[in-house]
Design an enzyme around this catalytic site. Sequence first.
Site, PDB file in Angstrom:
ATOM      1  N   ALA A   1      -8.063  38.749  91.471  1.00  0.00           N
ATOM      2  CA  ALA A   1      -6.671  38.580  91.065  1.00  0.00           C
ATOM      3  C   ALA A   1      -5.890  39.790  91.543  1.00  0.00           C
ATOM      4  CB  ALA A   1      -6.581  38.478  89.540  1.00  0.00           C
TER       5      ALA A   1
ATOM      6  N   TRP B   1       0.750  49.684  79.358  1.00  0.00           N
ATOM      7  CA  TRP B   1       1.896  48.783  79.479  1.00  0.00           C
ATOM      8  C   TRP B   1       2.856  49.082  78.350  1.00  0.00           C
ATOM      9  CZ3 TRP B   1      -3.101  47.341  80.416  1.00  0.00           C
ATOM     10  CH2 TRP B   1      -3.369  46.899  81.714  1.00  0.00           C
TER      11      TRP B   1
ATOM     12  N   ARG C   1       9.030  46.210  81.287  1.00  0.00           N
ATOM     13  CA  ARG C   1       8.331  47.355  80.698  1.00  0.00           C
ATOM     14  C   ARG C   1       9.351  48.245  80.012  1.00  0.00           C
ATOM     15  NH1 ARG C   1       3.615  48.076  84.305  1.00  0.00           N
ATOM     16  NH2 ARG C   1       2.874  45.933  84.372  1.00  0.00           N
TER      17      ARG C   1
ATOM     18  N   HIS D   1       3.384  41.605  82.636  1.00  0.00           N
ATOM     19  CA  HIS D   1       2.803  41.320  83.945  1.00  0.00           C
ATOM     20  C   HIS D   1       2.615  39.810  84.069  1.00  0.00           C
ATOM     21  CE1 HIS D   1      -1.028  42.617  81.577  1.00  0.00           C
ATOM     22  NE2 HIS D   1      -0.503  41.532  81.085  1.00  0.00           N
TER      23      HIS D   1
ATOM     24  N   VAL E   1      -9.724  43.196  85.279  1.00  0.00           N
ATOM     25  CA  VAL E   1     -10.490  43.129  86.515  1.00  0.00           C
ATOM     26  C   VAL E   1     -11.584  44.184  86.447  1.00  0.00           C
ATOM     27  CG1 VAL E   1      -8.775  42.131  88.064  1.00  0.00           C
ATOM     28  CG2 VAL E   1      -8.738  44.584  87.609  1.00  0.00           C
TER      29      VAL E   1
ATOM     30  N   GLN F   1       7.070  40.300  89.996  1.00  0.00           N
ATOM     31  CA  GLN F   1       5.685  40.337  90.457  1.00  0.00           C
ATOM     32  C   GLN F   1       5.281  39.016  91.085  1.00  0.00           C
ATOM     33  OE1 GLN F   1       2.926  41.398  87.323  1.00  0.00           O
ATOM     34  NE2 GLN F   1       2.891  43.531  87.954  1.00  0.00           N
TER      35      GLN F   1
END
Lengths: 606, 824
Positions: free
Chosen positions: A573, A422, A462, A436, A519, A476
């Site tokens: 997610a 990122w 970003r 995000h 995740v 997003q």
Amino acid sequence: MKEIPTYMKDSYKKHLKTEVVSVDSDDNTVSVVLEDTVFYPEGGGQPCDQGVITSKNFKLKVTGVKLENGEVVHKGTAEGEIGPGDEVVCEIDWNRRYKNMKIHTGGHILDEAMSRLGFVPEVMEPAKASHGKNAYVVYTKPEKKLPNDLHKKLEQKITEITENSEEIGTEFVKKEEIPQKTRWAPPNLPSSKPLRIVSIGDELGIPDGGTLLKNTSELREVTIDEIETIEDGMVKISYSVSLEEEKVEKKPKTGSTEKFSEVETVRDDFKSDLESNPSYSDLKPKYLGKNGLVKSLLRKIGDQSPDKRADFGRQVNLLNNEVEKELMKLKKRQTRARRGETLSEDSFDVTAPFAPNTSEEDRPELISRPGTLHPITSIGEEALRIFESMGFHVTESRRLDSDYNVFEALNLPIGHPARDMWDTFWTEDDLIPITHTSAMQNRILKNQDTPIREVVFGRCFRHEATDASHEHSFFQIEGLYVDKGITLGDLIGTLSEFMNTFYGKEIKYRIQPSFFPFVEPGLEFMVECLVCGQKGCSFCGRSGWIELVPCGPVHRNVLKYGGLDPDEYSGFAWGLGLDRLVMLRDQIEDIRHLQAGDLRFLEQFS
Amino acid sequence: MKISLNWIKEYTKIKLTPDELVERVSVSLTEAEGIEKFGERYKGIVVAEVVEVKDHHEADNLILLKLDTGEQEVQSVVQNCNVKKGWKVAYIKPGFDVPGFALAGKESKVKKTKIKGAESNGFVPSGRELGLNYDHSTVYKVADDAKIGQPLSEVLDLTDNILEVENKALTHRPDTFSIIGMARELSAIQGAPLEIPEWLENPKEFMPKPKSEDVQINIKNEAEVLCPRYMAVVIDNVKVGPSPRWMQVRLSKMGLRPVNNVVDISNYLMLLTGQPSHAFDFDRVVKKDTNASESRANITIRTANPGEKITVIDGETKTMDDEVLVIADSENALGVAGVMGGKDTEIQDDTTRVIYQVENIEMYNNRKTSMKLGISSDAVTRFSKGQDPNLCEPVMYKAIEMFKEIAGGEVVSEVYDQYPDPGKDSTVTINTDEAREWIGQEISDKEIQDILGRLQLGIRFDSKSKSLTVNVPTWRSDLNIKEDIYEEIVRIYGYDRIRPTLPTRRIHPVKQDKERVLRNKIKSILMSAGGNEIYGYAFVGRELYENCGLEVKDLHKLKNPLSPEVAYMRSLIYPSLLERLPHNLNLHEEIACFEIDLVNPAKKGEIDPKKLPDEPKHLGLVHTSGYYDLKKYVEIITDALNISEVEVFSYGQTSRADLPDWIQRSLGGFHPGRLALIKIKEVIVGMMGQVDPVVAEKLGLPEKVATCELNLDFLIDFELESRYQKVSKYPAVIQDFTFITDKDVPYLAIENAIRIADSKSGLIMEIECRDIYVESDDAEEKKTSFRIQFQSDERTLEEKEIESLRENIVKSVEKQVDGRLDAD
């Protein structure tokens, strides 16, 4: 070759790592063209840089730099071998550069002073200039006679500019913008390349490609050496600049700190006058008028005894400068205030429904043509409503957030290499414009009861260069589902059902392994490219698939950070890229259209 | 990352076609970008023999080669070099590419041509021009036993498929940054047998006895946390020169440029195993160290002294701080550990003694150092992912062997190994029932065991309890928790085989978020009134703000903006709207644009790190037709939200100090005489007005453009107010009034005076302004005409009642604003 070489963007950059584009050699001279360069090529009256270009096996002592066919060619004597594609470091002789920069900047300040005095471009235009050893600017034949004291006026104006610490700014513009953005520009500027304009303070600039100081105060002194009329009635102004390194405060010599009561009295008077809210038009004659207090002091310099004359003169001159500066400020303030007053007088009744005497047909009415919602709104809402119908509660994300929410609580401790994925902006207070929408996960996990079914939308940021498929700002839609007994199949099913509903047909999907520390496993939910029907096109990078939703089962550490027991609860997610969703649906080829505010684009989405 | 499949084939089979391989790698490991047919670069290049070498009469720096290409005898012009008659060289036929040029993206087709008068047919390239090494001093020589006319790609194993994979998603998989690691993966993905060389598994058994131990290295590791393992050896009699062709070719295929045999050995082993290593010139190390001797070097692993400088191999001098790990002698840093070696002790052509080091470096600090010093290298790529410390030993062994084979080097010291805390295999235990439940798919116990076996993970399974213990080798440090094992199972099993399901859930109503409801309502009102919604950046620049008469000094400023135009978080929407208006002006006669977004108001003092700053939601609106048109849009919003208590008053009537801070900071863009503040329920929620003429000029806008900024957070509760009003069945009475007042009396004051007159009876249904008239610019009075509708929902209004109301209105206007009824 870069469109804008580095030396044009940053005059203070001394070295640069780059690549060789081509090499040519004849006799003893080697000529090298680089992908990018910090070497200024000879031109615009400014001498070129010198220095070295080196790589592991190669060293070029650069003695000449020229612009040939639009390419910067570095010439000099070389040791070792080099070829196209090789990485090199180029480094300029900084002392030489800084000296050249100073002289060149001196020329710009001179021209700026001429402009502020109202001579350029009204009376005459720049014709040519040299910023080398003998520095000068030549102007076209003046359209009216120049004042006899031009020399003095010019020097005064120049001192004002250097003492004001004005910023020297550069800006790249298109050729069409030149008329609005410059006070003067030569004819026949190329239109193929971005043009750079240079401006001093708040004034309009002029086109220029040379290297320059950042601030006028970096130049200690610019002296006008000679003003002469040359061939064709043109006027040549020769100048020189002080090349000493440090700007030294002018201090009276030690041992001569004696104050002169006459001078101090005038200074005190002036100070108290300034405090009593004076008007510029009263104060100026009082002090700087022909018989003004300061001017009278100036005349008395000659009357002093020889041993005191120099000190007295210096102090009076100091006072004179101080008074001039303060009065200038006062004048500016008062002009501004007067403008405010005039505007306030030029008021109308803001509570009325229309202006007096407006005929009935001219009264305000709503625009009759249909308006438009931005596709991010309309298509985003469609998506959000589908998620709502699937049982998700929808909210908007924050914008500035803490490192804890953006990274740490998402299983990305400080120093984690995956943080590189990122490219993050930071504010001066160490807040992050969120990279995000997952930054909301920890708050949701902590504040809500299970089962958690939450969707968060928002802008993300970003730090990356923009092009047709990349934007530094994008949108997003985050999803978070946490409950007992949630499976990987549930994640795939939820996203697949969403896609089918959103596009109104069965959408082919594919799951690709990826890596996001919040995740486990990190997955990329990809959908078939609807632009080409999976035949391969530029939109899908010829792969037939579009990476649309990074996703995965929530990592147990994220659940723990959120206060949930990962052996009891599981969940998933995702972070759906809304821009992509919109672009894919309407086959928009360039992401930059979305935030450009161009109605020709936006009005297609009614 | 590039992977040579020919190299992989030494360890496992490639059973799949290239397309299948790309597909399967993509769905089981990471995105595969495709396969490059490496041999294609070398089409049209054959082996030729030099039959004759002649001078070029026109140019000293050129020579003429007569070549036998197998097909014919040709002449080619080359740079003067040491080429001899009888050499076998690479020959590029006319019409084909020079690979080195093509790689650099340059025009590269070989043509039949004349060079300074001499015919040149085809091209005899140097190693650099072939893209196979750095050498440009002579033409590329092929092995003497190569056949004339044989394609170069056959002689040099250039016919290869290069798999390119995206390594971003492999951040947690340090093992895959190597041929061995990729071979393991490809074996598991394909179910193909895997052959890991013995020396990699049991290096101890292979480690040779040193020829002598005459030379010593005194190693001091003062930073064991940052360098958990350090191995080093001294190798003597090294002859530095080019590495063998086969090795150069392998490095080239994987995108690395051959340098010399010493450096190439280190790079070769890094590509093969993922373990970086480094060679120092022993004599250059001991020369500078006052505590060292001809036979004794000092190596200290420590953090740098603050301000300590080092010039690294790529020529740049870096200043370090006390977090940077260095390999030093007893005095000075020799290299940045795990990042890049130093220039002073680099291997050179005259190097004969080498300190060869293989170390393990802690990943977090390695990454930080790389970023801090701005050095990226292949070593950083690997160390920053966390390499397996147990890799050091096999690499040390293999290097010693290769030094002997390729560079003639002999070990003359002990093989040092400082490894205080050896890494050991770990275990993760899962339950296969839980795994199936988590995945949501019936995968049999047998299949689970089979998959884990294919991944080279040892397992113990208890079929009764379904407990499965996985032995995790040190090279799979990413496997720590149950879910990591689930992932291994499912990615090899195939995500495409997972049956999509929907979570079973209790039915529940989804509450709508009030903010979103409000925002969507306002958007739809504005859209139906012809407004165009715009999205601008949340970032703004100083120039825009200053052009709008606003200050940026207290805005949230980015430390690392992309450019000055996007350097601050915006505190207001209207500047962005004004900025984007000019290029839309020609599209329509009138335009109304709006945006709703969060904003980040200017900071007031220090930011409290525990409390994030408020982010109110703002509406910005611009209208090109002027203030009164804009005002109408604001009214339709407040009407639609049924907000009755809206008060609009002129900025001129207020004292600036009474305004909320954010309003005070927002006024710069407005014409001070044509600016209204909007108050709802005693709170100033925003403002609207004509743009300041100076601002309009700076931004290239017509003077009459008007704009508005509202804080919607204050409006959030209003849409809930009831809006139903009973429809009266009694007739309405319409009356017209014209009042004469002083010109400066605000319209709203007159309207309010009328309303006050009716406050008790409540019979006024509607007040409409019919006209506002002034005789001339310098007139002192104005006439305002109203049409008022009276109505009761209880009865028909009587004339008397209306008459009395009319009188009350006239009296009220007289009393409140000193106005009178116009007699005409």
